[in-house]
Design a protein around this motif. Structure first.
Motif, PDB file in Angstrom:
ATOM      1  N   GLN A  59      -5.505   0.340 -11.337  1.00 34.16           N
ATOM      2  CA  GLN A  59      -6.492  -0.283 -10.459  1.00 34.16           C
ATOM      3  C   GLN A  59      -7.739  -0.618 -11.281  1.00 34.16           C
ATOM      4  O   GLN A  59      -8.307   0.253 -11.926  1.00 34.16           O
ATOM      5  CB  GLN A  59      -6.832   0.686  -9.328  1.00 34.16           C
ATOM      6  N   TRP A  98      -5.495   4.084  -3.696  1.00 31.29           N
ATOM      7  CA  TRP A  98      -5.637   2.883  -2.884  1.00 31.29           C
ATOM      8  C   TRP A  98      -6.921   2.938  -2.051  1.00 31.29           C
ATOM      9  O   TRP A  98      -7.677   1.978  -1.977  1.00 31.29           O
ATOM     10  CB  TRP A  98      -4.435   2.719  -1.969  1.00 31.29           C
ATOM     11  N   GLN A 105       0.809  -1.212   0.000  1.00 31.52           N
ATOM     12  CA  GLN A 105       0.000   0.000   0.000  1.00 31.52           C
ATOM     13  C   GLN A 105       0.847   1.270   0.000  1.00 31.52           C
ATOM     14  O   GLN A 105       0.582   2.191  -0.769  1.00 31.52           O
ATOM     15  CB  GLN A 105      -0.942   0.011   1.203  1.00 31.52           C
ATOM     16  N   ASP A 155     -10.100   0.406  -1.689  1.00 36.00           N
ATOM     17  CA  ASP A 155     -10.523  -0.145  -0.404  1.00 36.00           C
ATOM     18  C   ASP A 155     -12.002   0.110  -0.148  1.00 36.00           C
ATOM     19  O   ASP A 155     -12.712  -0.746   0.383  1.00 36.00           O
ATOM     20  CB  ASP A 155      -9.691   0.451   0.737  1.00 36.00           C
ATOM     21  N   ARG A 192      -5.220  -4.700  -8.433  1.00 33.79           N
ATOM     22  CA  ARG A 192      -4.229  -3.641  -8.617  1.00 33.79           C
ATOM     23  C   ARG A 192      -3.027  -4.213  -9.358  1.00 33.79           C
ATOM     24  O   ARG A 192      -2.418  -5.173  -8.914  1.00 33.79           O
ATOM     25  CB  ARG A 192      -3.803  -3.087  -7.268  1.00 33.79           C
ATOM     26  N   TRP A 224       2.256   1.942  -3.433  1.00 33.13           N
ATOM     27  CA  TRP A 224       1.193   2.364  -4.356  1.00 33.13           C
ATOM     28  C   TRP A 224       0.856   3.831  -4.118  1.00 33.13           C
ATOM     29  O   TRP A 224       0.799   4.628  -5.046  1.00 33.13           O
ATOM     30  CB  TRP A 224      -0.048   1.495  -4.160  1.00 33.13           C
TER      31      TRP A 224
END
Length: 154
Positions: free
Chosen positions: A57, A28, A10, A32, A43, A13
């Motif tokens: 994504q 991100w 994460q 989520d 991703r 990213w």
């Protein structure tokens, strides 16, 4: 050049996304939020020689029980040194490798104006809808200036 799905941590990213001014739909946290609503998110990272070239994504859904739709909205997010030819190759790699079952439809809506897309980048791709338009408005301006723009009626 290779594409790998669902492996980038994460923090990496988020760093790449922020550094290259990615759109909200490629953040991100956006993925989520969709994941929390039981929407499948994949991703992808595109690497070449240990260098991160792009992130993408995908929001994935099934229709009619057998059609897979994978949508990369306002993405991928590319490193600035990526050429039009490399972007073309990246689109092809992502389309071939997105991890959804066959009978798939893969959609991209790049986060750039249509006139900024180079022919070499989108060769072989079909435009199926009008792209995004975004208006940037500095809300710190005085109300009188905003009214004068005829965009907001206060």
């Amino acid at each position: 050049m290779k594409v790998i799905f669902d492996i980038l941590p994460q923090e990496d990213w988020v760093s790449f996304h922020q550094m290259h001014h990615g759109a909200l739909q490629q953040a991100w946290a956006y993925g989520d939020a969709l994941d929390a609503m039981q929407v499948r998110v994949h991703r992808a990272v595109v690497m070449e020689g240990g260098r991160l070239l792009a992130i993408a994504q995908f929001i994935c859904r099934r229709f009619l029980g057998y059609i897979s739709l994978a949508s990369c909205t306002r993405g991928p997010v590319f490193a600035p040194e990526v050429t039009a030819a490399q972007r073309h190759e990246i689109y092809a790699l992502l389309r071939r490798n997105v991890p959804v079952p066959r009978w798939r439809v893969v959609l991209f809506s790049p986060n750039v104006p249509l006139q900024s897309l180079e022919a070499a980048e989108v060769k072989g791709l079909s435009r199926v809808m009008t792209g995004y338009s975004t208006v940037m408005l500095d809300l710190r301006r005085p109300p009188e200036e905003l009214k004068a723009l005829s965009l907001i009626h206060i």
